[in-house]
Design a protein around this motif. Sequence first.
Motif, PDB file in Angstrom:
ATOM      1  N   GLU A   1       2.632   3.915   5.461  1.00 28.08           N
ATOM      2  CA  GLU A   1       1.228   4.206   5.155  1.00 28.08           C
ATOM      3  C   GLU A   1       0.393   2.925   5.242  1.00 28.08           C
ATOM      4  O   GLU A   1       0.628   1.983   4.489  1.00 28.08           O
ATOM      5  CB  GLU A   1       1.111   4.816   3.759  1.00 28.08           C
ATOM      6  CG  GLU A   1      -0.310   5.084   3.294  1.00 28.08           C
ATOM      7  CD  GLU A   1      -1.109   5.874   4.311  1.00 28.08           C
ATOM      8  OE1 GLU A   1      -2.166   5.368   4.761  1.00 28.08           O
ATOM      9  OE2 GLU A   1      -0.688   6.986   4.674  1.00 28.08           O
TER      10      GLU A   1
ATOM     11  N   TRP B   1       8.726   2.020   0.976  1.00 32.85           N
ATOM     12  CA  TRP B   1       7.331   2.027   1.406  1.00 32.85           C
ATOM     13  C   TRP B   1       7.076   0.875   2.372  1.00 32.85           C
ATOM     14  O   TRP B   1       7.478  -0.255   2.123  1.00 32.85           O
ATOM     15  CB  TRP B   1       6.404   1.900   0.199  1.00 32.85           C
ATOM     16  CG  TRP B   1       6.302   3.161  -0.610  1.00 32.85           C
ATOM     17  CD1 TRP B   1       7.092   3.527  -1.664  1.00 32.85           C
ATOM     18  CD2 TRP B   1       5.366   4.220  -0.412  1.00 32.85           C
ATOM     19  NE1 TRP B   1       6.709   4.756  -2.129  1.00 32.85           N
ATOM     20  CE2 TRP B   1       5.648   5.204  -1.394  1.00 32.85           C
ATOM     21  CE3 TRP B   1       4.316   4.436   0.479  1.00 32.85           C
ATOM     22  CZ2 TRP B   1       4.907   6.378  -1.496  1.00 32.85           C
ATOM     23  CZ3 TRP B   1       3.587   5.612   0.382  1.00 32.85           C
ATOM     24  CH2 TRP B   1       3.883   6.569  -0.598  1.00 32.85           C
TER      25      TRP B   1
ATOM     26  N   ARG C   1      -1.170   4.083  -0.398  1.00 31.69           N
ATOM     27  CA  ARG C   1       0.194   3.557  -0.558  1.00 31.69           C
ATOM     28  C   ARG C   1       0.456   3.143  -2.008  1.00 31.69           C
ATOM     29  O   ARG C   1       1.493   3.483  -2.592  1.00 31.69           O
ATOM     30  CB  ARG C   1       0.401   2.371   0.385  1.00 31.69           C
ATOM     31  CG  ARG C   1       1.837   1.885   0.480  1.00 31.69           C
ATOM     32  CD  ARG C   1       1.982   0.805   1.536  1.00 31.69           C
ATOM     33  NE  ARG C   1       1.220  -0.407   1.237  1.00 31.69           N
ATOM     34  CZ  ARG C   1       0.108  -0.778   1.867  1.00 31.69           C
ATOM     35  NH1 ARG C   1      -0.388  -0.026   2.858  1.00 31.69           N
ATOM     36  NH2 ARG C   1      -0.526  -1.886   1.529  1.00 31.69           N
TER      37      ARG C   1
ATOM     38  N   ASP D   1       3.960  -0.885   4.979  1.00 29.96           N
ATOM     39  CA  ASP D   1       2.582  -0.977   5.453  1.00 29.96           C
ATOM     40  C   ASP D   1       2.635  -1.140   6.967  1.00 29.96           C
ATOM     41  O   ASP D   1       2.949  -2.220   7.475  1.00 29.96           O
ATOM     42  CB  ASP D   1       1.890  -2.177   4.797  1.00 29.96           C
ATOM     43  CG  ASP D   1       0.470  -2.396   5.305  1.00 29.96           C
ATOM     44  OD1 ASP D   1      -0.031  -1.560   6.085  1.00 29.96           O
ATOM     45  OD2 ASP D   1      -0.132  -3.423   4.931  1.00 29.96           O
TER      46      ASP D   1
END
Length: 212
Positions: free
Chosen positions: A76, A96, A82, A98
């Motif tokens: 995300e 996660w 996020r 970026d």
Amino acid sequence: MDDRTDQDFSARVLAGYEEVGADWIEQSEQIDCAELFAPVLAFLPDRPSLIADIGAGTGRDAAWLARKGHQVTAVEPVARLRNAGIAIHSALSIEWIDDRLPELSQLSPQRSFDCMLLIGVWQHLDLKSRPLAMARLSTLLGQQGTLILPLRHGPGALSRPVIAIDVEETIGQADQAGLALATRVEAQSLQEANRRAGVTWTWLAFRKTTEA
């Protein structure tokens, strides 16, 4: 579009999502994943698998899949979404990242996913980026891996602009990238406001058929 215009469009989309409020996040999180994925449920892995959720938003779908035992990478680019997702789903083991399309430069070419999802993403890509994104997604899918790609039709929010999608063109781009169409299902939006605005979806699932 020239390169500068492409960049401006992408920046406008990302900025629009950076500005969404808590009510938008709450509404997104309340969508029932089983109902959302009903058109392609048979094409999701039925055993623990490596899944990438590209444009994961706040991780609603990533969390649903993680609870089913899958190892999920949530990609995300919007910090607002996020960070909200990391906080909301902190109890789950979700990776996660970026990163953004079409490059997905933070995902190693050595990684091979069993399934990739792009929910509510394709309409935000400019025409030049779409074939590049499709080719990149193919390189990240393992042999016989599955790409789930719903295509949104209809108007978007002014702050989060969209570009119309040609379904046949999208299928052709996938074919060029070594992805064979496995199913195509037309569906209404689950959100009442979107239905009133005339928003519909074409759900596509593809299988990886060639080595990228």
